[in-house]
Design a protein around this motif. Structure first.
Motif, PDB file in Angstrom:
ATOM      1  N   MET A 108     -42.481  30.130  16.498  1.00  0.00           N
ATOM      2  CA  MET A 108     -42.617  30.336  17.940  1.00  0.00           C
ATOM      3  C   MET A 108     -42.364  31.793  18.283  1.00  0.00           C
ATOM      4  SD  MET A 108     -40.925  28.159  21.050  1.00  0.00           S
ATOM      5  CE  MET A 108     -41.221  28.546  22.780  1.00  0.00           C
ATOM      6  N   VAL A 109     -43.176  32.312  19.197  1.00  0.00           N
ATOM      7  CA  VAL A 109     -42.968  33.632  19.769  1.00  0.00           C
ATOM      8  C   VAL A 109     -42.633  33.425  21.240  1.00  0.00           C
ATOM      9  CG1 VAL A 109     -43.917  35.924  20.173  1.00  0.00           C
ATOM     10  CG2 VAL A 109     -44.643  34.611  18.161  1.00  0.00           C
ATOM     11  N   PHE A 110     -41.473  33.938  21.641  1.00  0.00           N
ATOM     12  CA  PHE A 110     -40.938  33.679  22.970  1.00  0.00           C
ATOM     13  C   PHE A 110     -41.335  34.779  23.953  1.00  0.00           C
ATOM     14  CE2 PHE A 110     -38.197  31.647  19.903  1.00  0.00           C
ATOM     15  CZ  PHE A 110     -37.870  30.431  20.480  1.00  0.00           C
ATOM     16  N   GLN A 111     -41.037  34.531  25.245  1.00  0.00           N
ATOM     17  CA  GLN A 111     -41.243  35.556  26.269  1.00  0.00           C
ATOM     18  C   GLN A 111     -40.385  36.782  25.969  1.00  0.00           C
ATOM     19  OE1 GLN A 111     -40.761  34.045  30.282  1.00  0.00           O
ATOM     20  NE2 GLN A 111     -41.508  32.023  29.706  1.00  0.00           N
ATOM     21  N   GLN A 112     -39.114  36.535  25.668  1.00  0.00           N
ATOM     22  CA  GLN A 112     -38.213  37.605  25.270  1.00  0.00           C
ATOM     23  C   GLN A 112     -38.285  37.755  23.754  1.00  0.00           C
ATOM     24  OE1 GLN A 112     -36.804  39.460  27.556  1.00  0.00           O
ATOM     25  NE2 GLN A 112     -37.550  38.139  29.205  1.00  0.00           N
ATOM     26  N   PHE A 113     -38.073  38.944  23.258  1.00  0.00           N
ATOM     27  CA  PHE A 113     -38.363  39.229  21.861  1.00  0.00           C
ATOM     28  C   PHE A 113     -37.322  38.632  20.915  1.00  0.00           C
ATOM     29  CE2 PHE A 113     -39.190  43.101  24.541  1.00  0.00           C
ATOM     30  CZ  PHE A 113     -40.441  42.671  24.950  1.00  0.00           C
ATOM     31  N   ASN A 114     -36.053  38.554  21.376  1.00  0.00           N
ATOM     32  CA  ASN A 114     -34.988  37.903  20.597  1.00  0.00           C
ATOM     33  C   ASN A 114     -34.830  38.486  19.194  1.00  0.00           C
ATOM     34  OD1 ASN A 114     -34.470  36.139  22.754  1.00  0.00           O
ATOM     35  ND2 ASN A 114     -35.946  34.637  22.006  1.00  0.00           N
ATOM     36  N   LEU A 115     -35.017  39.786  19.061  1.00  0.00           N
ATOM     37  CA  LEU A 115     -34.778  40.432  17.769  1.00  0.00           C
ATOM     38  C   LEU A 115     -33.286  40.700  17.601  1.00  0.00           C
ATOM     39  CD1 LEU A 115     -37.692  43.052  17.752  1.00  0.00           C
ATOM     40  CD2 LEU A 115     -37.673  40.756  16.748  1.00  0.00           C
ATOM     41  N   ARG A 171     -44.592  42.744  18.837  1.00  0.00           N
ATOM     42  CA  ARG A 171     -45.361  42.713  17.592  1.00  0.00           C
ATOM     43  C   ARG A 171     -44.472  42.353  16.410  1.00  0.00           C
ATOM     44  NH1 ARG A 171     -50.326  45.777  17.390  1.00  0.00           N
ATOM     45  NH2 ARG A 171     -51.002  46.303  19.489  1.00  0.00           N
ATOM     46  N   VAL A 172     -43.253  42.885  16.387  1.00  0.00           N
ATOM     47  CA  VAL A 172     -42.305  42.517  15.335  1.00  0.00           C
ATOM     48  C   VAL A 172     -41.975  41.030  15.428  1.00  0.00           C
ATOM     49  CG1 VAL A 172     -39.973  42.856  14.425  1.00  0.00           C
ATOM     50  CG2 VAL A 172     -41.321  44.829  15.168  1.00  0.00           C
ATOM     51  N   ALA A 173     -41.800  40.529  16.652  1.00  0.00           N
ATOM     52  CA  ALA A 173     -41.499  39.105  16.834  1.00  0.00           C
ATOM     53  C   ALA A 173     -42.647  38.233  16.323  1.00  0.00           C
ATOM     54  CB  ALA A 173     -41.218  38.810  18.306  1.00  0.00           C
ATOM     55  N   ILE A 174     -43.880  38.678  16.532  1.00  0.00           N
ATOM     56  CA  ILE A 174     -45.040  37.937  16.020  1.00  0.00           C
ATOM     57  C   ILE A 174     -45.037  37.957  14.493  1.00  0.00           C
ATOM     58  CG2 ILE A 174     -47.562  37.946  15.881  1.00  0.00           C
ATOM     59  CD1 ILE A 174     -47.487  39.089  18.809  1.00  0.00           C
ATOM     60  N   ALA A 175     -44.777  39.137  13.909  1.00  0.00           N
ATOM     61  CA  ALA A 175     -44.705  39.233  12.447  1.00  0.00           C
ATOM     62  C   ALA A 175     -43.591  38.351  11.903  1.00  0.00           C
ATOM     63  CB  ALA A 175     -44.483  40.695  12.036  1.00  0.00           C
ATOM     64  N   ARG A 176     -42.460  38.324  12.587  1.00  0.00           N
ATOM     65  CA  ARG A 176     -41.334  37.493  12.143  1.00  0.00           C
ATOM     66  C   ARG A 176     -41.716  36.018  12.134  1.00  0.00           C
ATOM     67  NH1 ARG A 176     -36.060  37.570  15.819  1.00  0.00           N
ATOM     68  NH2 ARG A 176     -37.628  36.747  17.250  1.00  0.00           N
ATOM     69  N   ALA A 177     -42.423  35.564  13.162  1.00  0.00           N
ATOM     70  CA  ALA A 177     -42.848  34.162  13.202  1.00  0.00           C
ATOM     71  C   ALA A 177     -43.835  33.861  12.076  1.00  0.00           C
ATOM     72  CB  ALA A 177     -43.467  33.840  14.560  1.00  0.00           C
ATOM     73  N   LEU A 178     -44.764  34.776  11.822  1.00  0.00           N
ATOM     74  CA  LEU A 178     -45.763  34.559  10.781  1.00  0.00           C
ATOM     75  C   LEU A 178     -45.161  34.629   9.380  1.00  0.00           C
ATOM     76  CD1 LEU A 178     -48.723  36.669  12.213  1.00  0.00           C
ATOM     77  CD2 LEU A 178     -48.545  34.167  12.150  1.00  0.00           C
ATOM     78  N   ALA A 179     -44.033  35.320   9.235  1.00  0.00           N
ATOM     79  CA  ALA A 179     -43.401  35.455   7.917  1.00  0.00           C
ATOM     80  C   ALA A 179     -42.948  34.110   7.362  1.00  0.00           C
ATOM     81  CB  ALA A 179     -42.215  36.415   7.999  1.00  0.00           C
ATOM     82  N   LEU A 187     -46.891  29.957  21.212  1.00  0.00           N
ATOM     83  CA  LEU A 187     -46.839  31.211  21.959  1.00  0.00           C
ATOM     84  C   LEU A 187     -46.459  30.906  23.399  1.00  0.00           C
ATOM     85  CD1 LEU A 187     -50.214  32.745  20.666  1.00  0.00           C
ATOM     86  CD2 LEU A 187     -47.912  33.194  19.770  1.00  0.00           C
ATOM     87  N   ASP A 188     -45.295  31.395  23.823  1.00  0.00           N
ATOM     88  CA  ASP A 188     -44.800  31.080  25.161  1.00  0.00           C
ATOM     89  C   ASP A 188     -44.815  32.319  26.046  1.00  0.00           C
ATOM     90  OD1 ASP A 188     -43.652  29.884  27.356  1.00  0.00           O
ATOM     91  OD2 ASP A 188     -41.600  30.013  26.595  1.00  0.00           O
ATOM     92  N   LEU A 218     -50.729  26.754  19.659  1.00  0.00           N
ATOM     93  CA  LEU A 218     -50.460  26.083  20.918  1.00  0.00           C
ATOM     94  C   LEU A 218     -49.849  27.135  21.832  1.00  0.00           C
ATOM     95  CD1 LEU A 218     -50.637  23.416  22.421  1.00  0.00           C
ATOM     96  CD2 LEU A 218     -48.382  22.810  21.539  1.00  0.00           C
ATOM     97  N   CYS A 219     -50.571  27.486  22.886  1.00  0.00           N
ATOM     98  CA  CYS A 219     -50.268  28.682  23.666  1.00  0.00           C
ATOM     99  C   CYS A 219     -50.063  28.342  25.136  1.00  0.00           C
ATOM    100  CB  CYS A 219     -51.428  29.664  23.499  1.00  0.00           C
ATOM    101  SG  CYS A 219     -51.318  31.165  24.468  1.00  0.00           S
ATOM    102  N   VAL A 220     -48.994  28.872  25.714  1.00  0.00           N
ATOM    103  CA  VAL A 220     -48.783  28.825  27.160  1.00  0.00           C
ATOM    104  C   VAL A 220     -48.996  30.232  27.685  1.00  0.00           C
ATOM    105  CG1 VAL A 220     -47.073  28.523  29.002  1.00  0.00           C
ATOM    106  CG2 VAL A 220     -47.176  26.878  27.117  1.00  0.00           C
TER     107      VAL A 220
END
Length: 268
Positions: A108-115, A171-179, A187-188, A218-220
């Motif tokens: 999941m990729v959130f609204q906030q990056f949460n790194l 972008r880092v958050a997206i890479a983290r989810a894909l890892a 995608l929220d 599954l995207c919002v």
């Protein structure tokens, strides 16, 4: 409200990677999702649209097991997510161990990056594959570098989140989810926290992922042009119900429901 009994058999259609089966979610007396039934097929890109408060993000939070269903069953890849099989073959509420096992299939990729602010970009991406999937550090770092190249941040391996723009952090958050190599990526509202000039770059990246991989999405989103571009199916939500669904050409070009027309006229 009528009480449903979870079905003890997995859904018939093996192509369904996700199925919500009479799912109800309440917060106190407030019913957010009401007898919700819908399915997402393997490899399909599905976008949920609708007004704020209609239950869209709650669906993603249930899939990530950040919330528990009040009634009904969620199935993932033919296995119950919200429940597990008891000794008699019936379904009972899932244990944390069961949830962790199913959760590995979902990113999941959130609204906030949460790194993690104290970790470098590379460490943010490798932490979960090492600790959750048991990958060796060398393999995890190779995977991370490949993903950073994909998201256009190969030169930010040693940077910390505070040194990145909002768009770079997402972008880092997206890479983290894909890892984690999930079968399903949630995608929220992933651009809602970004400055307007950064939105297009993140959406272009997600378009590339959608068009170049077989991952189930599954995207919002409130980005209707993005939803039109990437979706196989668009679902219009209102008050915890799917009131209309179909191909993007149908939903955006010739919606049947008056509520859908009202919503789209307000956001397009």
């Amino acid at each position: 409200m009528h009480k449903t009994t979870p079905r003890d058999a997995a859904p018939d259609a093996p192509a369904d990677l996700v199925r919500f089966d009479h799912v109800v979610k309440r917060f106190g007396d407030h019913v957010v999702l009401d007898q919700l039934d819908f399915a997402v097929q393997r490899g399909e890109h599905v976008t949920l649209i609708g007004p704020s408060g209609s239950g869209k993000t709650t669906i993603l939070r249930l899939l990530m097991t950040l919330e528990r269903v009040s009634d009904g069953v969620i199935w993932v890849d033919g296995e119950p997510l919200s429940h597990m099989r008891g000794p008699d073959g019936g379904l009972k509420p899932a244990t944390e161990k069961h949830l962790r096992g199913i959760r590995k299939k979902i990113g999941m990729v959130f609204q906030q990056f949460n790194l993690f602010p104290n970790m470098t970009v590379l460490q943010n991406i490798t932490e979960a594959p090492i600790s959750v999937l048991g990958l060796g550090r060398e393999e995890a770092e190779q995977r991370a570098r490949e993903l950073l190249d994909l998201v256009g941040l190969s030169d930010k391996v040693g940077a910390h989140p505070s040194q990145l723009s909002g768009g770079q952090q997402q972008r880092v958050a997206i890479a983290r989810a894909l890892a984690m190599r999930p079968e399903i990526l949630l995608l929220d509202e992933v651009t809602s926290a970004l400055d307007p000039e950064l939105v297009a770059g993140v959406l272009d990246l997600l378009r590339e992922i959608a068009h170049s991989t077989d991952i189930t999405l599954l995207c919002v989103t409130h980005e209707m042009n993005f939803a039109r571009d990437i979706s196989d199916q668009v679902m219009m939500f209102d008050s915890g119900h799917v009131i209309e669904s179909g191909a993007p050409e149908k939903i955006f070009g010739d919606p049947e429901h008056e509520r859908t027309r009202e919503f789209l006229s307000a956001v397009l």
